[in-house]
Scaffold this active site. Structure first.
Site, short mmCIF file in Angstrom:
data_model
loop_
_atom_site.label_atom_id
_atom_site.label_comp_id
_atom_site.label_asym_id
_atom_site.label_seq_id
_atom_site.Cartn_x
_atom_site.Cartn_y
_atom_site.Cartn_z
N ARG A 1 0.83 -1.21 0.00
CA ARG A 1 0.00 0.00 0.00
C ARG A 1 0.87 1.27 0.00
NH1 ARG A 1 -1.81 -1.36 5.99
NH2 ARG A 1 -0.17 -0.32 7.15
N GLU B 1 2.58 2.94 1.80
CA GLU B 1 3.34 3.04 3.03
C GLU B 1 4.74 2.47 2.79
OE1 GLU B 1 0.81 2.40 6.31
OE2 GLU B 1 2.29 3.11 7.74
N GLU C 1 -1.64 -8.21 8.73
CA GLU C 1 -1.41 -7.10 9.65
C GLU C 1 -2.27 -7.20 10.90
OE1 GLU C 1 -2.25 -3.28 7.95
OE2 GLU C 1 -1.08 -2.23 9.49
C1 BGC Z 1 2.27 0.44 10.04
C2 BGC Z 1 2.72 -0.38 11.20
C3 BGC Z 1 3.42 0.57 12.11
C4 BGC Z 1 2.35 1.46 12.61
C5 BGC Z 1 2.69 2.37 13.71
C6 BGC Z 1 1.24 1.38 10.52
O1 BGC Z 1 0.68 2.15 9.55
O2 BGC Z 1 1.84 -0.34 8.98
O3 BGC Z 1 3.19 -1.60 11.00
O4 BGC Z 1 4.23 0.04 13.06
O5 BGC Z 1 1.71 2.16 11.57
O6 BGC Z 1 1.68 2.34 14.53
#
Ligand code: BGC
Length: 862
Positions: A467, A469, A743
């Site tokens: 995604r 990120e 996740e």
């Molecule tokens: C990520 C996590 C990360 C988190 C922090 C998310 O958007 O995918 O794995 O550690 O944000 O809270």
């Protein structure tokens, strides 16, 4: 009930036949025959292999040659060290070397000499090349890919030619149409404002042939794609420019030298087949596009230091064919690769000139069986191919996707699966681990952990690969680190990332939550369990790889982080910082009328992590010889634990929050006094039972819950969690056909509906159970750095008939296989690498201290 009948050793497999001492796995500064490494601090490692038991290296001899001439001989050095032995002579820049090692062991055997090679980097003063490229002048606008070319005619017989290359953006280059090297996404992701890596490639063979056309392509990559979630215009970029820097050092027979550099005499084109390529949105390849060559523009240099690469680059690992093609209820033409993976597709298409074919990527299908991309959020994850009119092959390798399914639009005619394959790519370090058991569900879980691991180790450790990120979330890396080390050789990979961590740490000692910090210091810098990766990762790295230099390099950063926490705490209570994440994504029930949602106080979590980090700094200080620091942090630790007891624990030992994570962290970090520990473990076990043997922990509790249960005699409860098939559990996704780790515990609900928004199907964090599988279930645990000494202490249970795991440590491969009847081990087979000693918990109850070799022990059961 079964009774152990015989305590005698029945089986003692001794495979000494043909024992011979071999030296294998030669590594230079941790890498296999690397090119262009930093000549400062070059170190050499090797592994001894022999079937003869209890073998130790007694001495080694190293010879270093430069261009065939011996430049250093260590002589016979009496030493058992074989891990990162420093070269004892200063090395020259831009030079090729070979080194040879032979060793003597304690049985009087001598190995045959074995040779490896490496070359060194360019001297910082020797850079003459100019940065050439384009600049949009606006960081909000994503720069388009840019092509470069230059014709080169050698003026003699080339003896050696090496290209030193880097870019702002990601580059690839070719000579006379052949791609140079097998690396992708170079120069890799670093703190570009401060450090840009470069690579070295031997280009003697292609340049020798005569007049050559050198071509390069620079695409946005991490530098210019715009990373971070949100609408594209808000995404953060390092710069508005894309630029190439290349310097080819040529040595002719006879010694004459020539340097070819990027500069205004090169040409560049802002147009070419790769019209567009970003990591989130995908790549557009237009085979009808014409180049538009113009003289290259010289751009300003960068304030960043150019440093030689220190870790394995991204490489193609394997290619997978689709397992089926089908049409969804919505009428979408879809291919299924049967595995959620990371990489890109390779496609052969014949069609009309100018015809547009689009390939979209998804990890899952929705409840109805349609292509599902909502979890990609703003990332478009689509390849666009414009056909030339002939038979075209497209391979969008200037981007990467996380996908199992491809949707193909714009084809005329049938979708032919044999025209498609998936190219799997990840950081090119070695796989070193293997786990297998008698339970196919757990084997699938291990496979999911492994795929999640490889797919999220793409130059940096990321949270997810699909995604908008794909960032280096510190918490995720901290949580998964030990599991990673069992499965892959992540030694240099993490050295590189830890360098970025040091560079990103701010003045008050805070650690940004993502490294490299794409938010440029504007995001949270103190998240407990995330920022603590500044201490936990270096420490666990030291324990896994046994090299103190990482601790030494990180020590200042480790100390700065704990000092920041100590400064921020109120009389040793760290409840002052507003914690953003805490036990992130813990299991909470909607409409929680039973009051069983597992909410753990974030401040409590922070207190535990502060203690853990301070303890690591105290231990590291002692190892590095900083006695005053060691004493100081030891005494601080006592006060931190007292503050924890005063604030969070009742005299009877109820830890406030009373959740699984609260007990896990209190026990894992040793927060409770001895007399309250066992009862706390009992409360934890009871809590698990109360939830019907379900896990309720989030990111912070999950990595350690089974470990803590096993440590306190509750392996049976750990197995119940491991084998639980209903949500929340590790096996629930497996039963639903997951091929990577999700996740969320409930990324897909039991009714097939998919949780909206932030929901990745390839997030390694909950895969941290992998550590328990190796360390407790199979039972391989280091007792000194680098597994120089280790324990084999299996925890059977859960109805497993056998488990087997192997992992390659710095001294060689450890392998353990046990077979059990119920909870009783019947036999155990162990391979102990040369140079190490293992304490093996044998089936007869004895702990045997054994030197290297292959051993088997068994007992007869009534
Ligand atoms: C990520 C996590 C990360 C988190 C922090 C998310 O958007 O995918 O794995 O550690 O944000 O809270």
């Amino acid at each position: 009930m079964r009774r152990l009948l015989s305590l005698a050793l029945l089986l003692a497999i001794c495979l000494e036949a043909g024992a011979q001492l071999n030296v294998t796995t030669l590594r230079t500064s941790g890498l296999e025959n690397p090119q262009g490494i930093d000549p400062a601090g070059v170190n050499l490692s090797w592994i001894l292999e022999t079937d003869k038991r209890a073998t130790f290296q007694q001495a080694y001899e190293l010879t270093l040659k430069k261009g065939g001439r011996t430049v250093w001989r260590s002589g016979k050095v009496e030493s058992d060290n074989s891990v990162r032995v420093p070269v004892g002579v200063p090395l020259e820049y831009a030079s090729p070397y070979t080194w040879t090692v032979r060793v003597w062991d304690n049985h009087g055997q001598v190995s045959k000499p074995v040779t490896a090679s490496f070359s060194t980097a360019l001297s910082p003063d020797a850079w003459k090349a100019s940065w050439i490229g384009t600049d949009t002048g606006d960081r909000k606008i994503c720069p388009s890919p840019v092509y470069f070319r230059k014709t080169f005619r050698p003026s003699g017989n080339i003896k050696r030619a090496v290209a030193y290359v880097t870019s702002r953006g990601i580059y690839e280059f070719s000579i006379n149409g052949s791609r140079v090297g097998a690396d992708y996404f170079t120069p890799g992701w670093t703190t570009y404002q401060k450090t840009i890596q470069y690579q070295a490639y031997d280009v003697t063979a292609p340049l020798k042939r005569g007049t050559s056309l050198i071509e390069a392509l620079v695409c946005p990559g991490w530098y210019g794609s715009g990373m971070g979630w949100g609408a594209p215009k808000d995404r953060q970029r390092y710069g508005s420019d894309l630029a190439l820097l290349m310097q080819i050092e040529i040595e002719y027979a006879g010694g004459r030298k020539e340097t070819l550099v990027t500069g205004p005499d090169w040409q560049m084109s802002r147009k070419g087949p790769v019209a567009d390529a970003t990591f989130y949105d995908g790549e557009t390849i237009d085979l009808t596009a014409a180049y538009s060559w113009e003289p290259a523009t010289v751009l300003p240099s960068t304030a960043a230091s150019l440093v030689p690469s220190i870790a394995e680059p991204v490489r193609i690992r394997q290619v997978i064919n689709p397992m089926r093609s089908f049409v969804t209820p919505k009428g979408e033409k879809v291919l299924d690769f049967g595995q959620n993976l990371v990489g890109w597709e390779k496609v052969r298409i014949k069609g009309r000139k100018g015809q547009v074919v689009k390939v979209s990527h998804a990890e899952v299908l929705d409840k109805e069986g349609n292509f599902y991309t909502k979890n990609m959020r703003a990332a478009k994850v689509t390849s666009t191919f414009v056909l030339s009119g002939g038979t075209d092959v497209f391979e969008p390798s200037q981007t990467f996707y996380g996908f199992r399914y491809l949707k193909v639009d714009g084809l005329e005619g049938e979708l032919n699966p044999s025209d498609f394959c998936a190219v799997v790519a990840d950081s090119g370090f070695e796989t070193v681990g293997r786990f297998e058991s008698s339970n196919p569900l757990i084997n699938q879980l291990q496979s999911n952990i492994f795929w999640g691991f490889r797919g999220n180790f793409v130059d940096i450790p990321t949270d997810c690969p699909q995604r908008d990120e794909r960032l280096g979330w510190t918490g995720d890396a901290e949580i998964f680190f030990r599991t990673a080390t069992f499965n892959g050789n992540v030694d240099n990979f993490f050295r590189k990332w830890l360098r970025s961590l040091r560079e990103e740490q701010n003045e008050r000692g805070g650690i940004p939550a993502v490294i490299p910090d794409i938010f440029f210091g504007t995001n949270v810098d103190h998240a407990c369990g995330w920022a603590d990766c500044a201490t936990i990762v270096p420490w666990q790295h030291y324990m896994a790889y046994g090299d103190v230099t990482v601790l030494r390099d990180q020590y200042r950063s480790m100390k700065a982080w704990v000092d920041f926490m100590l400064r921020s705490s109120d009389d040793y209570l760290l409840n002052t910082l507003n914690q953003p994440f805490g036990d992130w994504l813990f299991w909470s029930q909607d409409n929680d009328r039973s009051g069983r949602s597992a909410v753990t106080s974030k401040a409590l979590c922070a207190q535990c992590f502060m203690a853990g980090s301070v303890e690591i700094v105290a231990k590291s200080a002692a190892i590095l010889g900083y006695k005053d620091d060691a004493a100081f942090y030891d005494s601080e630790l006592t006060k931190i634990k007292k503050a924890f007891m005063d604030e969070y624990v009742t005299p009877n030992g109820l830890v406030s929050s009373d959740t699984q994570t609260a007990y896990v962290l209190a026990l894992y970090f040793g927060m409770l006094p001895e007399h309250l520990r066992q009862q706390a473990a009992g409360r934890l076990a009871a809590n698990v039972k109360e939830y019907g043997n379900h896990i309720t922990t989030g990111f912070l509790g999950t990595p350690h819950i089974c470990e803590v249960l096993s440590e306190y005699g509750y392996s049976d409860v750990a197995y119940k969690l491991l084998l639980q098939e209903t949500c929340p559990s590790w096996i629930y996704p497996v039963k639903l056909g997951a091929t990577t780790i999700w996740e969320r515990w409930n990324s897909i609900n039991p009714d097939g509906s998919i949780v909206g928004g932030m929901n990745s199907f390839n997030h390694y964090s909950y895969g941290s159970i992998g550590d328990w599988l190796y360390r407790y279930a199979v039972g391989i645990r280091e007792t000194s750095p680098g597994f120089r000494t280790f324990e084999v202490d299996p925890h059977p249970g859960g109805g497993f008939k056998y488990m087997e795991a192997s992992t390659r440590t710095p001294y060689g491969k450890i392998r353990v296989r046990w077979e059990a009847d119920g909870n009783v081990i019947r036999s155990i087979v162990v391979s102990i690498p040369a140079g190490t000693t293992a304490s093996v918990h044998c089936p007869d109850g004895e702990v045997r201290v054994l030197g290297s070799g292959n051993y088997g022990f068994g007992v007869e059961l009534e």
